[in-house]
Motif scaffolding. Structure first.
Motif, short mmCIF file in Angstrom:
data_model
loop_
_atom_site.label_atom_id
_atom_site.label_comp_id
_atom_site.label_asym_id
_atom_site.label_seq_id
_atom_site.Cartn_x
_atom_site.Cartn_y
_atom_site.Cartn_z
N MET A 122 28.71 21.24 -38.33
CA MET A 122 28.59 22.65 -38.08
C MET A 122 27.74 22.86 -36.82
SD MET A 122 27.29 25.61 -40.65
CE MET A 122 28.75 26.56 -40.88
N ARG A 123 28.08 23.86 -36.05
CA ARG A 123 27.38 24.17 -34.79
C ARG A 123 26.21 25.10 -35.09
NH1 ARG A 123 27.06 21.62 -30.11
NH2 ARG A 123 26.79 22.97 -28.33
N TYR A 124 25.06 24.78 -34.50
CA TYR A 124 23.85 25.59 -34.65
C TYR A 124 23.28 25.93 -33.29
CZ TYR A 124 23.85 24.12 -39.52
OH TYR A 124 24.20 23.90 -40.83
N THR A 125 22.59 27.04 -33.21
CA THR A 125 21.82 27.38 -32.01
C THR A 125 20.42 27.75 -32.44
OG1 THR A 125 22.49 29.70 -32.07
CG2 THR A 125 23.82 28.21 -30.72
N ALA A 126 19.47 27.46 -31.57
CA ALA A 126 18.07 27.77 -31.84
C ALA A 126 17.42 28.28 -30.56
CB ALA A 126 17.35 26.52 -32.33
N LYS A 127 16.66 29.33 -30.69
CA LYS A 127 15.86 29.84 -29.57
C LYS A 127 14.64 28.95 -29.42
CE LYS A 127 18.22 33.65 -28.76
NZ LYS A 127 18.96 33.83 -27.55
N THR A 128 14.25 28.70 -28.19
CA THR A 128 13.07 27.88 -27.93
C THR A 128 11.86 28.77 -27.68
OG1 THR A 128 13.61 27.80 -25.60
CG2 THR A 128 14.42 25.99 -26.97
N GLN A 129 10.70 28.16 -27.71
CA GLN A 129 9.45 28.89 -27.46
C GLN A 129 8.58 28.11 -26.48
OE1 GLN A 129 7.51 29.55 -31.21
NE2 GLN A 129 9.23 30.70 -32.05
N MET A 130 8.03 28.81 -25.51
CA MET A 130 7.05 28.28 -24.56
C MET A 130 7.58 27.17 -23.65
SD MET A 130 3.48 28.36 -26.75
CE MET A 130 3.96 27.11 -27.90
N VAL A 131 8.90 27.11 -23.44
CA VAL A 131 9.48 26.12 -22.54
C VAL A 131 10.48 26.80 -21.62
CG1 VAL A 131 9.14 24.17 -24.11
CG2 VAL A 131 11.28 25.47 -24.20
N CYS A 132 10.92 26.09 -20.60
CA CYS A 132 11.87 26.65 -19.63
C CYS A 132 13.26 26.85 -20.21
CB CYS A 132 11.95 25.74 -18.40
SG CYS A 132 10.38 25.60 -17.52
N ALA A 139 13.43 18.57 -31.42
CA ALA A 139 13.05 17.95 -32.70
C ALA A 139 12.77 19.01 -33.76
CB ALA A 139 11.83 17.05 -32.50
N ARG A 140 12.08 20.06 -33.38
CA ARG A 140 11.78 21.15 -34.33
C ARG A 140 13.06 21.86 -34.76
NH1 ARG A 140 6.34 24.20 -32.15
NH2 ARG A 140 5.18 22.34 -31.55
N ALA A 141 13.95 22.10 -33.80
CA ALA A 141 15.18 22.84 -34.09
C ALA A 141 16.10 22.06 -35.02
CB ALA A 141 15.91 23.18 -32.78
N VAL A 142 16.29 20.78 -34.75
CA VAL A 142 17.21 20.02 -35.61
C VAL A 142 16.65 19.91 -37.03
CG1 VAL A 142 18.35 18.80 -33.72
CG2 VAL A 142 16.41 17.71 -34.86
N ASN A 176 26.42 16.55 -29.69
CA ASN A 176 26.76 17.62 -28.73
C ASN A 176 25.59 18.57 -28.42
OD1 ASN A 176 29.50 16.67 -28.73
ND2 ASN A 176 29.77 17.74 -30.67
N VAL A 177 24.45 18.01 -28.07
CA VAL A 177 23.28 18.83 -27.74
C VAL A 177 23.45 19.44 -26.35
CG1 VAL A 177 20.79 18.79 -27.30
CG2 VAL A 177 21.75 17.43 -29.17
N VAL A 178 23.25 20.75 -26.28
CA VAL A 178 23.34 21.47 -25.01
C VAL A 178 22.16 22.43 -24.91
CG1 VAL A 178 24.70 23.06 -23.61
CG2 VAL A 178 25.85 21.34 -24.99
N ALA A 194 21.75 24.31 -28.42
CA ALA A 194 22.88 24.31 -29.33
C ALA A 194 23.22 22.86 -29.66
CB ALA A 194 24.09 24.98 -28.68
N PHE A 195 23.63 22.62 -30.90
CA PHE A 195 23.96 21.27 -31.33
C PHE A 195 24.79 21.32 -32.59
CE2 PHE A 195 19.85 22.56 -32.89
CZ PHE A 195 19.92 22.32 -34.25
N ASP A 196 25.47 20.22 -32.87
CA ASP A 196 26.23 20.08 -34.10
C ASP A 196 25.45 19.19 -35.05
OD1 ASP A 196 28.44 21.48 -33.06
OD2 ASP A 196 29.28 19.65 -32.19
N LEU A 197 25.53 19.52 -36.33
CA LEU A 197 24.97 18.68 -37.38
C LEU A 197 26.12 18.22 -38.28
CD1 LEU A 197 21.70 20.35 -38.73
CD2 LEU A 197 21.93 18.12 -37.66
N ASP A 198 26.24 16.92 -38.42
CA ASP A 198 27.19 16.32 -39.34
C ASP A 198 26.36 15.59 -40.38
OD1 ASP A 198 29.33 15.17 -40.63
OD2 ASP A 198 29.85 13.81 -38.99
N GLY A 199 26.03 16.27 -41.47
CA GLY A 199 25.03 15.74 -42.40
C GLY A 199 23.69 15.79 -41.69
N ASP A 200 23.06 14.63 -41.52
CA ASP A 200 21.80 14.59 -40.78
C ASP A 200 21.96 13.99 -39.38
OD1 ASP A 200 22.17 11.93 -41.46
OD2 ASP A 200 20.07 11.59 -41.98
N VAL A 201 23.20 13.85 -38.93
CA VAL A 201 23.48 13.27 -37.61
C VAL A 201 23.70 14.39 -36.59
CG1 VAL A 201 25.07 11.82 -36.28
CG2 VAL A 201 24.46 11.19 -38.62
#
Length: 87
Positions: free
Chosen positions: A1-11, A73-76, A26-28, A16-23
């Protein structure tokens, strides 16, 4: 499944990334240091959430308490935990 996460305090502003179980696949990253962030995406391709945390959690950038790598790391972890709670 595709997920997106907003970042904090970085450029980078989003990851966005896919999670297949815990794997993770496609990190972008959106914005940030394009070449470095593409390299991080390639390096973590196929790693588990735990492996990514082991390598990248706590990594800082300059005088910031975090970095794009740490934000990944926090997002995944957060999205993996959400996916497990939804089951």
């Amino acid at each position: 499944m595709r997920y997106t996460a907003k970042t904090q305090m970085v450029c980078a502003t989003q990851i966005a990334f896919d999670l297949d179980g815990d794997v993770v696949r496609n990190v972008v990253f959106t914005n940030g240091c394009n070449g470095n962030l593409k390299a991080i995406g390639k390096l973590v391709e196929g790693m588990t959430v735990e492996q990514i945390e082991g390598y990248l959690s706590g990594n800082t950038c300059g005088n910031k308490p975090t970095s794009c790598a740490d934000q990944l790391a926090r997002a995944v972890r957060a999205k993996y935990n959400e996916s497990q709670a939804a089951k």
